[in-house]
Design an enzyme around this catalytic site. Structure first.
Site, PDB file in Angstrom:
ATOM      1  N   GLU A 150      -0.093  -8.372  31.076  1.00 19.76           N
ATOM      2  CA  GLU A 150      -0.022  -7.128  30.435  1.00 19.76           C
ATOM      3  C   GLU A 150       0.660  -6.007  31.398  1.00 19.76           C
ATOM      4  O   GLU A 150       0.181  -5.660  32.228  1.00 19.76           O
ATOM      5  CB  GLU A 150      -1.427  -6.489  29.822  1.00 19.76           C
ATOM      6  CG  GLU A 150      -1.560  -5.181  29.513  1.00 19.76           C
ATOM      7  CD  GLU A 150      -2.715  -4.420  29.265  1.00 19.76           C
ATOM      8  OE1 GLU A 150      -3.027  -3.398  28.268  1.00 19.76           O
ATOM      9  OE2 GLU A 150      -3.693  -5.347  29.552  1.00 19.76           O
ATOM     10  N   GLU A 233      -5.591   5.546  24.947  1.00 22.45           N
ATOM     11  CA  GLU A 233      -7.022   5.044  25.194  1.00 22.45           C
ATOM     12  C   GLU A 233      -7.835   6.240  25.638  1.00 22.45           C
ATOM     13  O   GLU A 233      -8.030   6.738  26.725  1.00 22.45           O
ATOM     14  CB  GLU A 233      -7.019   4.162  26.299  1.00 22.45           C
ATOM     15  CG  GLU A 233      -6.524   2.880  25.879  1.00 22.45           C
ATOM     16  CD  GLU A 233      -6.902   1.629  26.846  1.00 22.45           C
ATOM     17  OE1 GLU A 233      -6.987   0.246  26.497  1.00 22.45           O
ATOM     18  OE2 GLU A 233      -6.682   1.897  28.059  1.00 22.45           O
TER      19      GLU A 233
END
Length: 386
Positions: A150, A233
């Site tokens: 990621e 987030e």
């Protein structure tokens, strides 16, 4: 979509491919309200927008427009030393079997000729969140579950939160300077690029980040770009956060896979023990390239078969200098006993034809000054140094 492991960094909107880099705008669509935990919809006939309330049962709703989305309700809350409550985002590519319309991802990195994107964010005050753009890669053309690598680009950070792992220094990518972090969240490796000040919009080359991660030894050109996602987030609050617009284009036609690099995707763990030795001290050559910082390092290792016979299964042994300890590895199973490192092939890169290569990498910790290993042996035979 559901995340199988908690990650502290956003998984953001996806870089879709098609051979067309610019599309004319279609008719505008009516706004869509999504409050379902994993509800999603498509926009522009090429991107997916998802609510992705994976870390809380509290209500979260997003308003999806023809160009992006905004958070209209966010009632969850999570401690800042843990995972966020959600990841509302827009993406192209494949995420937990949900693939954007017409995507040509996954695509092998070596086949990508260009990858460009643009993003525009709307930020708010009084909330704890990050705004990040995620690039996902895997050794296989994976369309489900968590990928092995990621890449996170932190466009903004508000509150006492930080990327996975620890800072490994600063780096320049895409003409900007970033604080680079590296770590593992328990399910995948993460390299994060933290902006020193908020970036509200940017047009950039996604390959700049992929190439930087490759140069750090974390991936190779045989890996696959599977998706890129842009969103937020939130840990606490977040109403009003939004992606105003997002676009991306990935085009194929890049360089073919170099001779000797694996083209078959991985299917499992380590293979059976090697059966073919490299053929003596002149039968193998090892190139060892490292990047180090004050208390850690990464290493990229390339084995070349210089003999006239194929190698069917390999085990590479070498000693690390005092104070060094191997931790996370990729493209090989790496273990350490005392100072001795043993690296074994995995199922898809065990065969090395004459003149061909196999590569792997790993991350490690260290104390004191850095130095590289001085000698290597493959299947019990000494190798020369590249």
């Amino acid at each position: 979509m559901r995340r199988s492991v908690p990650v502290f960094a956003a998984i953001a909107g996806l870089l879709v491919a098609g051979s067309i880099a610019v599309l004319t705008a279609g008719p505008a669509q009516a706004d869509v309200q999504i409050c379902d935990q994993y509800g999603s919809t498509t926009i522009q006939g090429r991107y997916v927008v998802q609510n992705n309330r994976w870390g809380t049962t509290a209500q979260q709703c997003i308003n999806v427009t023809d160009t992006g989305f905004s958070i209209t309700q966010q009632q969850g809350s999570s401690p800042t030393n843990g995972a966020p409550v959600s990841y509302p985002s827009v993406f192209a590519g494949c995420h937990y079997t949900n693939c954007s319309p017409g995507t040509n991802l996954p695509m092998q990195v070596s086949q990508i000729s260009s990858a460009t994107s643009s993003i525009s964010y709307n930020f708010v005050s009084g909330a704890t969140y990050n705004a990040s753009y995620d690039i996902w890669l895997d050794p296989s053309p994976k369309r489900d579950g968590v990928n092995q690598m990621e890449i996170m680009i932190w466009f903004n950070r508000q509150g006492p939160i930080q990327p996975i792992g620890s800072s490994v220094g600063s780096g320049t990518v895409g003409g900007r300077t970033w604080d680079v972090w590296r770590g593992n969240n328990g399910g995948n490796n993460v390299i994060s690029y933290l902006a020193p000040s908020p970036i509200t919009s940017w047009n950039f080359n996604v390959l700049d980040f992929i190439n930087d991660v490759r140069n750090r030894g974390a991936i190779t050109n045989s890996w696959y770009l599977t998706s890129i996602q842009a969103g937020f987030e939130p840990w606490q609050g977040g109403t009003g956060l939004g992606v105003n617009s997002f676009s991306a284009s990935v085009n194929g036609g890049g360089n073919p896979q170099p001779t000797g690099q694996p083209t078959t995707p991985p299917t499992g763990g380590p293979t059976t023990p090697p059966t073919t030795p490299p053929g003596g001290s002149n039968g193998c050559r090892v190139a060892y390239t490292a990047n180090s910082w004050n208390n850690g390092f990464t290493a990229s290792v390339t084995i070349t078969n210089t003999s006239s016979s194929p190698i069917n299964g390999w085990t590479l042994n070498y000693d690390l200098p005092s104070g060094q300890q191997a931790t996370t590895s990729w493209n090989a199973t790496v273990t350490q006993s005392g100072s001795t490192v043993t690296a074994r092939n995995i199922s898809w890169n065990g065969s090395i034809a004459p003149g061909a290569t196999a590569s792997f990498g790993y991350q490690g910790t260290m104390s004191g000054a850095y130095s590289s290993p001085s000698s290597f042996s493959l299947n019990g035979s000494a190798c020369s140094r590249a």
